[in-house]
Design a protein around this motif. Sequence first.
Motif: not given
Length: 129
Positions: A39-43, A45-50, A81-84
Motif C-alpha cells: 500500500p502507498v501512503g499519503a505521498t 510515488l514516481v516510477q523507480y523511486q527508492a 503510484a498515486p497516494a493511498n
Amino acid sequence: MPNVNHNPYPQLAGNVDLGSFEPTYVFAGEKQIVTQPFPVGATALVQYQAVALDATNKLVPHDPTAADTTKVMVGVTTLAAPANSSVGIYTSAFLNHEIVVWHASLDTFDKRRAASLSCEVDVGKVTFA
C-alpha cells in the motif's frame, strides 16, 4: 479486377520513420528479480523511486536523513503510484543506480550503494565494453 490492399497494417511494413529510440537500462547485472505489492501512503510515488515503510507499513519516499523508519530503504517502485493506492516494488533486483529516484542527499554512487544495503536491491553501474 479491383485493386485490393491485402495488408491491413501498412505502417508495419517499414515505410514510416518512427524516429530514434534510446533504451532505458533498468538492470545493471544478474540477480533474482522479486516484486511485491504494497500500500502507498499519503505521498504519490514516481516510477523507480527508492521507498521505505512508514509507521503504518505504507510506502513513502526513502529519506536517509529521517529519524524514523523511513530512513531504511525496502525497495524500488516498479511503476508510478498515486497516494493511498498500491504498487509493486522490487524487493530483489540488481538495478542501474542512474534510473532510481533517490533522496537528494544520495548524490554519489557510493552513497546510493550504502543506502541499498538495507534491502535485497543491489545497485550498480551500466558499463559497455
